[in-house]
Design a protein around this motif. Structure first.
Motif, mmCIF file in Angstrom:
data_model
loop_
_atom_site.group_PDB
_atom_site.id
_atom_site.type_symbol
_atom_site.label_atom_id
_atom_site.label_comp_id
_atom_site.label_asym_id
_atom_site.label_seq_id
_atom_site.Cartn_x
_atom_site.Cartn_y
_atom_site.Cartn_z
ATOM 1 N N UNK A 102 62.369 15.587 28.694
ATOM 2 C CA UNK A 102 61.165 14.415 28.508
ATOM 3 C C UNK A 102 61.942 13.300 29.649
ATOM 4 N N UNK A 103 62.263 14.059 30.324
ATOM 5 C CA UNK A 103 62.514 13.254 31.726
ATOM 6 C C UNK A 103 62.002 12.161 32.054
ATOM 7 N N UNK A 104 62.500 10.911 32.276
ATOM 8 C CA UNK A 104 61.921 9.884 32.745
ATOM 9 C C UNK A 104 60.951 10.103 33.443
ATOM 10 N N UNK A 105 61.496 10.667 35.235
ATOM 11 C CA UNK A 105 60.262 11.307 35.725
ATOM 12 C C UNK A 105 59.014 11.211 35.768
ATOM 13 N N UNK A 106 58.478 11.986 34.468
ATOM 14 C CA UNK A 106 57.343 13.151 33.998
ATOM 15 C C UNK A 106 56.753 11.296 32.916
ATOM 16 N N UNK A 107 54.871 12.106 33.166
ATOM 17 C CA UNK A 107 54.484 11.154 32.713
ATOM 18 C C UNK A 107 53.979 11.803 31.102
ATOM 19 N N UNK A 108 53.942 10.205 30.824
ATOM 20 C CA UNK A 108 53.741 11.138 28.677
ATOM 21 C C UNK A 108 53.782 12.059 28.342
ATOM 22 N N UNK A 131 45.381 19.879 22.086
ATOM 23 C CA UNK A 131 45.074 18.615 22.935
ATOM 24 C C UNK A 131 43.590 18.907 22.640
ATOM 25 N N UNK A 132 42.782 19.973 23.256
ATOM 26 C CA UNK A 132 41.463 20.159 23.380
ATOM 27 C C UNK A 132 41.365 20.018 24.232
ATOM 28 N N UNK A 133 41.897 21.173 25.289
ATOM 29 C CA UNK A 133 42.150 21.120 26.483
ATOM 30 C C UNK A 133 41.839 22.714 27.332
ATOM 31 N N UNK A 134 41.234 23.230 28.149
ATOM 32 C CA UNK A 134 41.515 24.195 28.433
ATOM 33 C C UNK A 134 42.607 24.851 28.860
ATOM 34 N N UNK A 135 43.318 25.620 28.217
ATOM 35 C CA UNK A 135 43.846 26.766 29.204
ATOM 36 C C UNK A 135 44.563 26.418 30.481
ATOM 37 N N UNK A 136 43.996 26.419 31.539
ATOM 38 C CA UNK A 136 44.130 26.587 32.646
ATOM 39 C C UNK A 136 44.975 25.097 33.059
ATOM 40 N N UNK A 137 44.031 24.010 32.808
ATOM 41 C CA UNK A 137 44.712 23.413 32.829
ATOM 42 C C UNK A 137 45.854 22.511 31.872
ATOM 43 N N UNK A 138 45.886 23.506 30.871
ATOM 44 C CA UNK A 138 47.806 22.699 30.355
ATOM 45 C C UNK A 138 48.398 23.682 30.787
ATOM 46 N N UNK A 139 47.918 24.653 31.838
ATOM 47 C CA UNK A 139 49.026 25.439 32.269
ATOM 48 C C UNK A 139 49.233 24.693 33.746
ATOM 49 N N UNK A 140 48.453 24.135 34.484
ATOM 50 C CA UNK A 140 48.571 23.738 35.644
ATOM 51 C C UNK A 140 50.208 22.602 35.869
ATOM 52 N N UNK A 141 49.172 21.764 34.044
ATOM 53 C CA UNK A 141 49.984 19.836 33.629
ATOM 54 C C UNK A 141 51.549 21.101 33.324
ATOM 55 N N UNK A 142 51.780 22.462 32.262
ATOM 56 C CA UNK A 142 53.089 22.307 32.231
ATOM 57 C C UNK A 142 54.187 22.964 33.358
ATOM 58 N N UNK A 143 53.231 23.851 34.576
ATOM 59 C CA UNK A 143 53.550 24.205 35.894
ATOM 60 C C UNK A 143 54.337 22.596 36.911
ATOM 61 N N UNK A 144 53.970 21.732 36.238
ATOM 62 C CA UNK A 144 54.012 20.258 37.682
ATOM 63 C C UNK A 144 54.894 20.571 37.041
ATOM 64 N N UNK A 145 54.962 19.458 35.005
ATOM 65 C CA UNK A 145 55.918 19.248 34.990
ATOM 66 C C UNK A 145 56.977 19.892 35.068
ATOM 67 N N UNK A 146 57.549 21.168 35.718
ATOM 68 C CA UNK A 146 58.454 21.616 35.429
ATOM 69 C C UNK A 146 59.232 22.221 36.901
ATOM 70 N N UNK A 147 58.028 21.943 38.020
ATOM 71 C CA UNK A 147 58.317 21.585 39.179
ATOM 72 C C UNK A 147 59.370 20.553 39.394
#
Length: 381
Positions: A102-108, A131-147
């Motif tokens: 829940x780091x402040x630098x991350x979008x909600x 979240x009713x989104x494609x798995x690839x979309x969620x994978x990208x979102x998580x990868x960006x957050x980890x970076x």
């Protein structure tokens, strides 16, 4: 297969890998790979020590990935020698993971997804389905957050309000697909409450339990939304209500009021009332005054106008509503409701229809459309 047990073990396993030298992103990836192996192997051959099995499997995955990146000499040296086998440390890293995800630098949205992965132990597919989104979309979102949080120091103080906001966002996503996010948020908030002992965490847990107690009555057999005033209160879960009230009372007794405790107090007054007409609206208005003082939120001011309309009559509610920004979501629907109670049915019907066109969800749009039709029907001779 005990999936809840797997999810509970995830933060501890990630923590062990990080203390052994893995960065957070690599540790989280390795643990997810280990979870997949566990789901494949454990039904036929369950281990005697599930946590030890997951740590060993995840550490091997991490070593394999680290050794493959020969260009990164520093990391190669850090993980060259595998730690000796032995008892698994009992350190609980869940709290640190809450704060990191829940780091402040991350979008909600990214913070929620990362929390569900790293602390909740859900797979990317499960989160994407919820979240009713494609798995690839969620994978990208998580990868960006980890970076984005890569390299954050482990000793940085956590931001508890941000963690609580993320957990509340998870809860409000409700239920979708094969993941019950309401139940998952309650499980995670229980862990956080046990780890911190903070009254505001207890307040959020109480609020979740009180809202969750009404879940069975929030939709009709046809899936339509059922507003609070029309819900079958005999279907409310009295066990959850009692637990929520007990937790709330203990939190309030510590005299460190926060916004989630105030919200939970309002929810408790609704839960305690046999009907809408018998609700203690005067006390609810008082709690909204406390909440408004804590947050200054226009949404709180909007909800307070409804409560004032119930406590002091629709004209008083409309007077309070006039102080709220009319562009706020639900403003038109609230005005329609108060005008209907005041007897201005034609205007109420028009505003219900207007609110339905602006609704952001299909269930809400359907509900407001039916309200407009109901009021118009009452105008016919």
């Amino acid at each position: 297969m005990n999936e809840p047990l797997l999810r509970e073990l995830v933060p501890a396993v990630i923590g062990v890998l990080v203390r052994r030298g893995a960065d957070f992103a690599s540790a989280e990836d390795a643990v997810q790979e280990a979870l997949i192996r566990a789901l494949e192997n454990w039904p036929d051959d369950p281990p005697r020590d599930p946590k030890g099995w997951l740590i060993a499997a995840a550490w091997r995955k991490f070593l394999d990935a680290a050794r493959a990146e020969t260009s990164r000499r520093g990391r190669e040296l850090a993980v060259r020698d595998e730690p000796p086998a032995g008892p698994v440390p009992g350190t609980d890293d869940s709290l640190w993971l809450y704060f990191l995800c829940a780091h402040p630098s991350l979008p909600p949205g990214s913070a929620v997804a990362l929390t569900l992965r790293a602390v909740g132990g859900l797979t990317t597919r499960q989160i994407a389905t919820a979240y009713l989104v494609p798995e690839a979309t969620m994978a990208q979102r998580i990868s960006r957050a980890k970076r984005r949080i890569a390299g954050q120091p482990l000793d940085r103080p956590g931001d508890l309000p941000t963690v609580l906001r993320v957990l509340y966002l998870v809860f409000n996503e409700g239920y979708s697909g094969d993941v019950d996010l309401e139940a998952e948020a309650i499980r995670l908030t229980r862990q956080l409450a046990a780890a911190t002992g903070e009254p505001e965490v207890a307040g959020l847990l109480a609020l979740m339990l009180l809202h969750h107690s009404r879940r069975a009555s929030r939709r009709g057999p046809d899936g339509r939304l059922v507003p609070l005033a029309e819900q079958d209160r005999s279907r409310w879960d009295t066990r959850l209500i009692a637990e929520g009230v007990t937790i709330l009372q203990a939190a309030l007794a510590r005299d460190r009021l926060g916004e989630y405790q105030a919200q939970a107090a309002i929810a408790a007054l609704h839960a305690d009332a046999p009907s809408t007409a018998e609700t203690d609206w005067v006390q609810i208005v008082e709690w909204y005054d406390e909440l408004l003082g804590l947050t200054g939120s226009p949404v709180v001011r909007l909800n307070r106008a409804v409560a004032v309309g119930e406590a002091d009559g629709p004209q008083a509610g409309l007077a309070e509503l006039s102080k709220v920004d009319p562009s706020l979501p639900r403003h038109t629907a609230v005005r329609a409701y108060l005008l209907e109670r005041a007897g201005d049915l034609e205007r109420a019907a028009d505003l219900y229809a207007e609110a339905s066109r602006a609704a952001t969800s299909l269930p809400e749009r359907d509900h407001l459309t039916r309200e407009a039709a109901r009021v118009r029907q009452s105008l016919r001779p």
